[in-house]
Design an enzyme around this catalytic site. Sequence first.
Site, mmCIF file in Angstrom:
data_model
loop_
_atom_site.group_PDB
_atom_site.id
_atom_site.type_symbol
_atom_site.label_atom_id
_atom_site.label_comp_id
_atom_site.label_asym_id
_atom_site.label_seq_id
_atom_site.Cartn_x
_atom_site.Cartn_y
_atom_site.Cartn_z
ATOM 1 N N GLU A 92 -21.665 26.663 1.573
ATOM 2 C CA GLU A 92 -21.074 27.474 0.508
ATOM 3 C C GLU A 92 -19.738 26.864 0.092
ATOM 4 O OE1 GLU A 92 -22.546 31.753 0.624
ATOM 5 O OE2 GLU A 92 -21.141 31.635 2.275
ATOM 6 N N GLY A 108 -18.161 33.891 -5.516
ATOM 7 C CA GLY A 108 -17.651 35.019 -6.281
ATOM 8 C C GLY A 108 -16.888 34.614 -7.531
ATOM 9 N N SER A 126 -22.226 32.029 -6.059
ATOM 10 C CA SER A 126 -22.601 32.443 -7.417
ATOM 11 C C SER A 126 -24.065 32.146 -7.760
ATOM 12 C CB SER A 126 -21.653 31.809 -8.453
ATOM 13 O OG SER A 126 -20.315 32.237 -8.208
ATOM 14 N N HIS A 164 -18.300 32.888 7.852
ATOM 15 C CA HIS A 164 -18.232 33.010 6.389
ATOM 16 C C HIS A 164 -16.824 32.655 5.922
ATOM 17 C CE1 HIS A 164 -18.118 34.774 2.402
ATOM 18 N NE2 HIS A 164 -19.438 34.642 2.407
ATOM 19 N N GLY A 178 -24.281 36.616 -2.452
ATOM 20 C CA GLY A 178 -23.308 37.697 -2.337
ATOM 21 C C GLY A 178 -23.510 38.695 -3.457
ATOM 22 N N GLY A 179 -22.690 38.581 -4.514
ATOM 23 C CA GLY A 179 -22.673 39.561 -5.605
ATOM 24 C C GLY A 179 -24.054 39.937 -6.131
ATOM 25 N N ASN A 223 -25.923 38.967 1.386
ATOM 26 C CA ASN A 223 -24.715 39.391 2.092
ATOM 27 C C ASN A 223 -24.011 40.446 1.239
ATOM 28 O OD1 ASN A 223 -22.215 39.608 3.332
ATOM 29 N ND2 ASN A 223 -21.532 37.538 2.764
ATOM 30 N N TRP A 224 -24.111 41.690 1.673
ATOM 31 C CA TRP A 224 -23.558 42.782 0.875
ATOM 32 C C TRP A 224 -22.036 42.884 1.022
ATOM 33 C CZ3 TRP A 224 -27.489 47.378 1.964
ATOM 34 C CH2 TRP A 224 -28.748 47.025 1.436
ATOM 35 N N LYS A 225 -21.465 42.142 1.939
ATOM 36 C CA LYS A 225 -20.013 42.177 2.185
ATOM 37 C C LYS A 225 -19.568 43.628 2.421
ATOM 38 C CE LYS A 225 -19.627 37.869 -0.281
ATOM 39 N NZ LYS A 225 -18.830 36.955 -1.083
ATOM 40 N N GLU A 255 -14.874 33.965 3.907
ATOM 41 C CA GLU A 255 -13.912 35.082 3.850
ATOM 42 C C GLU A 255 -13.357 35.386 5.246
ATOM 43 O OE1 GLU A 255 -16.536 37.685 1.671
ATOM 44 O OE2 GLU A 255 -16.306 36.352 -0.055
HETATM 45 P P1 PGA Z 1 -21.443 35.098 -4.225
HETATM 46 O O1 PGA Z 1 -21.136 35.096 -2.650
HETATM 47 O O2 PGA Z 1 -22.945 34.960 -4.366
HETATM 48 O O3 PGA Z 1 -20.925 36.413 -4.710
HETATM 49 O O4 PGA Z 1 -20.723 33.923 -4.799
HETATM 50 C C1 PGA Z 1 -21.795 34.217 -1.780
HETATM 51 C C2 PGA Z 1 -21.331 34.453 -0.358
HETATM 52 O O5 PGA Z 1 -20.155 34.774 -0.162
HETATM 53 O O6 PGA Z 1 -22.109 34.324 0.601
#
Ligand code: PGA
Length: 284
Positions: free
Chosen positions: A193, A199, A239, A121, A260-261, A13-15, A123
């Site tokens: 998650e 993050g 993470s 998600h 994510g990251g 997930n590149w956000k 967010e």
């Molecule tokens: P992260 O994000 O790997 O940066 O913790 C995971 C996600 O939001 O799907």
Amino acid sequence: MAGRSRGPFVAGNWKMNLGLGEARALARKVAAAASEASPDASKTSAIEKPSGVEAGPELSDCTVVLIPPFTALGTVAAAVAGSAVGLGGQDLFWEDQGAYTGEVSGPMLRDAGCAYVLVGHSERRQLFGETDEMVGRKARAALKAGLTPIVCIGEVLAERDGGRTLGRIDDQLARGLDGFSKEDVERVVIAYEPVWAIGTGRTASPAQAEEVHAHIRGRIRESYGNDTAGCAIILYGGSVKPANSYPLSKEKDIDGFLVGGASLDADGFIGIAREALRAYREEK
Ligand code: PGA
């Protein structure tokens, strides 16, 4: 789809990151690694191998999905064409078309080459007010459009500290999959998650994650039976890095990752997929 293979499944997930040039370069590297032949295999990749990606065991047993921002979907679709890499959207609206400024529908994502879409998600829930009920409507709209929804669920820190993790998971599952038939559930991917791990660099331990994954699979078993529970794909997110991918993947109910990251770096993302595959091949 009873009997759907359970893994491993790794989605990036590149956000809200990456311009088109960066997106193209990253997608090409991932596509090359995902299509790379093992050293002893006679088949060769149709994808030109860019520099900077280490050789390693082929990833062909691993489902690899990239989830770029909407603006980069076309670019990434072109960059991964001919490879095994799948494409996903980060969100969708539940109507197919109309006066919904700023929204994107399931049929539009299909048109753009997506087979997957993230739904709910954390967010979206925390920053944009998405409720469990909205998540359920979006998941249904995804299925109707022929997309696989990756339905995200997870507790916040106060819920974990207050001993309410499994209750929160039950609520999110019940509302997120409200009215779903057995066949519907067999087309869904669930991503657990824990919000406190996203993050933050703080990952759930394999045992903490497995407790929730086993609980989710148990709930699916209660509602839909053994076959459906057996083929349910349940990802962990929060993470994830190459270093924690292997121990998490050894847990029997963890089928892969929503990253994510670390998915913004080709070597990190591919490393996660390779470690997941290593655990899978050793059998759990
Ligand atoms: P992260 O994000 O790997 O940066 O913790 C995971 C996600 O939001 O799907």
